[in-house]
Design a protein around this motif. Sequence first.
Motif, short mmCIF file in Angstrom:
data_model
loop_
_atom_site.label_atom_id
_atom_site.label_comp_id
_atom_site.label_asym_id
_atom_site.label_seq_id
_atom_site.Cartn_x
_atom_site.Cartn_y
_atom_site.Cartn_z
N PHE A 144 0.88 -1.18 0.00
CA PHE A 144 0.00 0.00 0.00
C PHE A 144 0.91 1.22 0.00
N ALA A 145 0.96 1.92 -1.13
CA ALA A 145 1.91 3.01 -1.31
C ALA A 145 1.25 4.16 -2.05
N ALA A 146 2.01 5.26 -2.17
CA ALA A 146 1.47 6.46 -2.82
C ALA A 146 1.53 6.38 -4.34
N GLY A 153 2.85 -9.44 -14.13
CA GLY A 153 2.25 -10.17 -13.01
C GLY A 153 1.83 -9.31 -11.85
N VAL A 154 2.01 -7.98 -11.94
CA VAL A 154 1.64 -7.06 -10.86
C VAL A 154 0.44 -6.24 -11.28
N ARG A 155 -0.55 -6.19 -10.42
CA ARG A 155 -1.73 -5.37 -10.66
C ARG A 155 -1.82 -4.27 -9.61
N SER A 156 -2.45 -3.17 -9.96
CA SER A 156 -2.60 -2.06 -9.03
C SER A 156 -4.04 -1.59 -8.99
N LEU A 157 -4.47 -1.19 -7.80
CA LEU A 157 -5.83 -0.73 -7.58
C LEU A 157 -5.78 0.54 -6.75
N ALA A 158 -6.48 1.57 -7.19
CA ALA A 158 -6.51 2.84 -6.45
C ALA A 158 -7.49 2.75 -5.29
N LEU A 159 -7.02 3.08 -4.10
CA LEU A 159 -7.87 3.16 -2.92
C LEU A 159 -8.25 4.62 -2.69
N ALA A 285 -9.19 -4.98 2.11
CA ALA A 285 -8.68 -3.64 2.40
C ALA A 285 -9.54 -2.57 1.77
N LEU A 286 -9.95 -2.79 0.51
CA LEU A 286 -10.78 -1.80 -0.18
C LEU A 286 -12.13 -1.63 0.52
N LEU A 287 -12.75 -2.73 0.90
CA LEU A 287 -14.03 -2.65 1.60
C LEU A 287 -13.88 -1.95 2.95
N PHE A 288 -12.79 -2.24 3.64
CA PHE A 288 -12.57 -1.63 4.96
C PHE A 288 -12.39 -0.12 4.83
N VAL A 289 -11.56 0.30 3.87
CA VAL A 289 -11.30 1.73 3.70
C VAL A 289 -12.56 2.45 3.24
N ASP A 290 -13.32 1.82 2.34
CA ASP A 290 -14.57 2.44 1.89
C ASP A 290 -15.55 2.61 3.05
N ALA A 291 -15.65 1.58 3.90
CA ALA A 291 -16.56 1.65 5.05
C ALA A 291 -16.12 2.72 6.04
N ARG A 292 -14.81 2.79 6.30
CA ARG A 292 -14.29 3.81 7.21
C ARG A 292 -14.51 5.21 6.66
#
Length: 319
Positions: A144-146, A153-159, A285-292
Amino acid sequence: MNLRFVEAFYWVASLKSVTRAADKLFLTQSAMSSRIAALEEELGVLLLDRREKQFRLTIAGARFFTYAQRLLELQREAKAEMGSGATQAVSLRIGAIESVLHSWLIPWIEQLRKEHPSLALELTVETTPILVEQVQRGTQDIVFAALPAAADGVRSLALPPMEMVFIGHEKLHRKRRYSLSEFGALELLTFQRGSHPHVALLDLFRSEGLEPARVHTISSISAMVQLVQGGFGVATLPRYAVQRMQNYPFLRALNCDSKLQPLPIHASYRTDPATHAVETVVKSALLFVDARKGTRSGASRAPDTRSVPRSRASKKSMS
């Protein structure tokens, strides 16, 4: 065909290194080489070109890589379809920047462990450039980085990004609102040189034709908070990270006519055809951050927030 040998080859080919693949599978380098050699003997072809020091697949190795991925995916599907439903222990290496650590990482891990008690975590806290390199090299499974990582083989998702605010000492910084020029005359504390918060702060001043007197770059949130608590300057920090630090009662978010750029957060991870564990954890992690974010939407708009009770993110299923 021994699928453990297939898995060994898959990771050697993916990470372009026998050594990194051995670390990934918690094997010795000699054990990894033995598995590749046994697979080559069974297939009757060489999969790795060992004539040069530089890593290279043979033509046969490049062709077999596709089959290896499909075999591991079929293994995963067969286990899901035919398995007894018993939970298998999974070990994941997770890396995060300090802003994530001090904001939502720990409560998220606490929730994750309750939902997946067999999950073993290896946690690293580093700067964005180091974390990006680590997931690219395969020494981290999720970071989890900026910045997002880019590699085969690496995927990225914006939080959701983090709101950044100016933080001062409530007894020293009493004004209801400050101008950027007033902040520029103070000692300013921000993250390490070249980081997103550091660059964004300098860009903000330049966009208004201003030059700050002094900008101190510090890699530790705890160090910045302690300096502000001791009366040394004003820091730019994620609002929620400061709200969680209830041991520092004199911290205060300072209103400014100019708004700081939010800190982007990206989850970068390596896909594994043998398991959905990584994708499951990223989704959690995405669900947790969205809920928070939803539960704290009112707090994020508060003008002067100091010690606010920790949010209780709603628990969501990740099945």
